[in-house]
Design a protein around this motif. Sequence first.
Motif, mmCIF file in Angstrom:
data_model
loop_
_atom_site.group_PDB
_atom_site.id
_atom_site.type_symbol
_atom_site.label_atom_id
_atom_site.label_comp_id
_atom_site.label_asym_id
_atom_site.label_seq_id
_atom_site.Cartn_x
_atom_site.Cartn_y
_atom_site.Cartn_z
ATOM 1 N N GLU A 38 0.797 -1.224 0.000
ATOM 2 C CA GLU A 38 0.000 0.000 0.000
ATOM 3 C C GLU A 38 0.836 1.285 0.000
ATOM 4 O OE1 GLU A 38 -3.230 1.960 -0.775
ATOM 5 O OE2 GLU A 38 -3.266 -0.200 -0.548
ATOM 6 N N GLY A 39 1.862 1.386 0.812
ATOM 7 C CA GLY A 39 2.688 2.597 0.849
ATOM 8 C C GLY A 39 3.341 2.880 -0.492
ATOM 9 N N THR A 40 3.788 1.835 -1.157
ATOM 10 C CA THR A 40 4.398 1.978 -2.481
ATOM 11 C C THR A 40 3.340 2.360 -3.503
ATOM 12 O OG1 THR A 40 6.094 0.365 -1.878
ATOM 13 C CG2 THR A 40 5.802 0.817 -4.220
ATOM 14 N N LEU A 41 2.144 1.796 -3.369
ATOM 15 C CA LEU A 41 1.042 2.169 -4.265
ATOM 16 C C LEU A 41 0.709 3.656 -4.147
ATOM 17 C CD1 LEU A 41 -1.512 -0.789 -4.166
ATOM 18 C CD2 LEU A 41 -0.127 -0.019 -6.095
ATOM 19 N N ASP A 42 0.831 4.210 -2.942
ATOM 20 C CA ASP A 42 0.593 5.644 -2.756
ATOM 21 C C ASP A 42 1.597 6.454 -3.584
ATOM 22 O OD1 ASP A 42 -1.503 5.129 -1.029
ATOM 23 O OD2 ASP A 42 -0.282 5.382 0.783
ATOM 24 N N TYR A 43 2.840 6.018 -3.604
ATOM 25 C CA TYR A 43 3.860 6.687 -4.420
ATOM 26 C C TYR A 43 3.518 6.542 -5.909
ATOM 27 C CZ TYR A 43 8.435 7.769 -6.449
ATOM 28 O OH TYR A 43 9.454 8.288 -7.202
ATOM 29 N N PHE A 44 3.096 5.358 -6.321
ATOM 30 C CA PHE A 44 2.693 5.143 -7.712
ATOM 31 C C PHE A 44 1.527 6.057 -8.085
ATOM 32 C CE2 PHE A 44 4.182 0.398 -8.034
ATOM 33 C CZ PHE A 44 5.480 0.782 -7.767
ATOM 34 N N LYS A 45 0.571 6.250 -7.152
ATOM 35 C CA LYS A 45 -0.560 7.146 -7.399
ATOM 36 C C LYS A 45 -0.078 8.568 -7.652
ATOM 37 C CE LYS A 45 -3.786 4.560 -4.531
ATOM 38 N NZ LYS A 45 -4.452 4.469 -3.232
ATOM 39 N N THR A 46 0.922 8.986 -6.887
ATOM 40 C CA THR A 46 1.500 10.322 -7.077
ATOM 41 C C THR A 46 2.095 10.448 -8.471
ATOM 42 O OG1 THR A 46 1.960 10.559 -4.717
ATOM 43 C CG2 THR A 46 3.243 11.958 -6.210
ATOM 44 N N ILE A 47 2.844 9.447 -8.892
ATOM 45 C CA ILE A 47 3.474 9.472 -10.218
ATOM 46 C C ILE A 47 2.401 9.531 -11.306
ATOM 47 C CG2 ILE A 47 4.908 8.180 -11.851
ATOM 48 C CD1 ILE A 47 6.331 6.973 -9.332
ATOM 49 N N VAL A 48 1.396 8.683 -11.210
ATOM 50 C CA VAL A 48 0.321 8.664 -12.211
ATOM 51 C C VAL A 48 -0.401 10.011 -12.231
ATOM 52 C CG1 VAL A 48 -1.914 7.634 -12.818
ATOM 53 C CG2 VAL A 48 0.022 6.159 -12.211
ATOM 54 N N GLY A 49 -0.682 10.564 -11.066
ATOM 55 C CA GLY A 49 -1.356 11.864 -10.994
ATOM 56 C C GLY A 49 -0.555 12.966 -11.669
ATOM 57 N N LYS A 50 0.743 12.979 -11.436
ATOM 58 C CA LYS A 50 1.616 13.986 -12.069
ATOM 59 C C LYS A 50 1.681 13.779 -13.578
ATOM 60 C CE LYS A 50 2.828 16.479 -8.573
ATOM 61 N NZ LYS A 50 2.469 17.893 -8.488
ATOM 62 N N TYR A 51 1.704 12.520 -14.013
ATOM 63 C CA TYR A 51 1.701 12.259 -15.450
ATOM 64 C C TYR A 51 0.404 12.774 -16.080
ATOM 65 C CZ TYR A 51 1.579 10.107 -20.014
ATOM 66 O OH TYR A 51 1.481 9.927 -21.378
ATOM 67 N N VAL A 52 -0.729 12.520 -15.447
ATOM 68 C CA VAL A 52 -2.014 12.965 -15.981
ATOM 69 C C VAL A 52 -2.029 14.497 -16.103
ATOM 70 C CG1 VAL A 52 -4.502 13.116 -15.484
ATOM 71 C CG2 VAL A 52 -3.293 10.917 -15.278
ATOM 72 N N GLU A 53 -1.531 15.193 -15.090
ATOM 73 C CA GLU A 53 -1.430 16.663 -15.155
ATOM 74 C C GLU A 53 -0.551 17.082 -16.334
ATOM 75 O OE1 GLU A 53 0.009 18.493 -11.552
ATOM 76 O OE2 GLU A 53 -1.371 17.297 -10.309
ATOM 77 N N PHE A 54 0.603 16.460 -16.450
ATOM 78 C CA PHE A 54 1.567 16.729 -17.519
ATOM 79 C C PHE A 54 0.928 16.470 -18.883
ATOM 80 C CE2 PHE A 54 5.043 14.614 -20.062
ATOM 81 C CZ PHE A 54 5.855 15.720 -20.257
ATOM 82 N N PHE A 55 0.291 15.338 -19.038
ATOM 83 C CA PHE A 55 -0.379 14.961 -20.284
ATOM 84 C C PHE A 55 -1.428 16.008 -20.661
ATOM 85 C CE2 PHE A 55 -3.739 13.045 -22.713
ATOM 86 C CZ PHE A 55 -3.089 12.223 -23.621
ATOM 87 N N ASN A 56 -2.257 16.360 -19.705
ATOM 88 C CA ASN A 56 -3.359 17.299 -19.979
ATOM 89 C C ASN A 56 -2.825 18.686 -20.353
ATOM 90 O OD1 ASN A 56 -5.438 15.426 -19.656
ATOM 91 N ND2 ASN A 56 -5.588 15.799 -17.463
ATOM 92 N N LYS A 57 -1.742 19.138 -19.735
ATOM 93 C CA LYS A 57 -1.135 20.426 -20.109
ATOM 94 C C LYS A 57 -0.628 20.378 -21.544
ATOM 95 C CE LYS A 57 0.381 21.998 -15.579
ATOM 96 N NZ LYS A 57 1.528 22.205 -14.693
ATOM 97 N N LEU A 58 0.029 19.275 -21.902
ATOM 98 C CA LEU A 58 0.577 19.169 -23.248
ATOM 99 C C LEU A 58 -0.507 19.069 -24.308
ATOM 100 C CD1 LEU A 58 3.540 16.714 -22.653
ATOM 101 C CD2 LEU A 58 3.702 19.112 -23.281
ATOM 102 N N LYS A 59 -1.607 18.429 -23.981
ATOM 103 C CA LYS A 59 -2.668 18.196 -24.953
ATOM 104 C C LYS A 59 -3.744 19.290 -24.961
ATOM 105 C CE LYS A 59 -1.029 14.321 -26.511
ATOM 106 N NZ LYS A 59 -0.681 14.097 -27.893
ATOM 107 N N ALA A 60 -3.607 20.268 -24.053
ATOM 108 C CA ALA A 60 -4.613 21.364 -23.973
ATOM 109 C C ALA A 60 -4.559 22.254 -25.203
ATOM 110 C CB ALA A 60 -4.390 22.182 -22.710
#
Length: 184
Positions: A162-184
């Motif tokens: 679970e603790g590692t999954l929380d870190y993975f969630k952070t990475i995925v969340g940052k990627y989604v933000e990054f993706f959406n900025k690039l594709k806006a």
Amino acid sequence: MTKKICFIVGSLRTASYNKKVAHAFAELLPEDFEAVFLEIGNLPLYNEDLDAEGHIPVEWQAFRDQLMPLDGVFFFTPEYNRSVPGALKNALDVGSRPYGQSSWDGKPALVVSVSPGAIGGFGANHHLRQSLVFLNMPTLQQPEAYIGGINNLMDEDGNVQEGTLDYFKTIVGKYVEFFNKLKA
């Protein structure tokens, strides 16, 4: 509209830690994102002599055709001799050809290196990033995703803790933000 994200796993091993981590990341994508796993183990080695009309291996063409419409890419790589596995490098080469028709071009990328070792595939992570610059793939810079000691971050059934999954969630969340900025 669903964004389709290509998942490329550099390890071909059946019980690969990278495959397990990739599947954990896929489960963390938001509802409007879909993971599409592309197989790279069946790709013949790139040889420009074969990249001519009537000679292109069917595996190359299928890979290119599957990759082209996808919106972004998550790479998962172990470290082999301070670099990426040959199968992963071959997939980069196959997808980037013929010259001027790269299937990778402009796709936002994430690089995750996974290793039982303490430095988490640092060399492979950075070596892969060098290739992505040439392939014109904007790549998430932070947080960096070096997953070291992976064998200690999973339970006895191969599930990420679970603790590692929380870190993975952070990475995925940052990627989604990054993706959406690039594709806006």
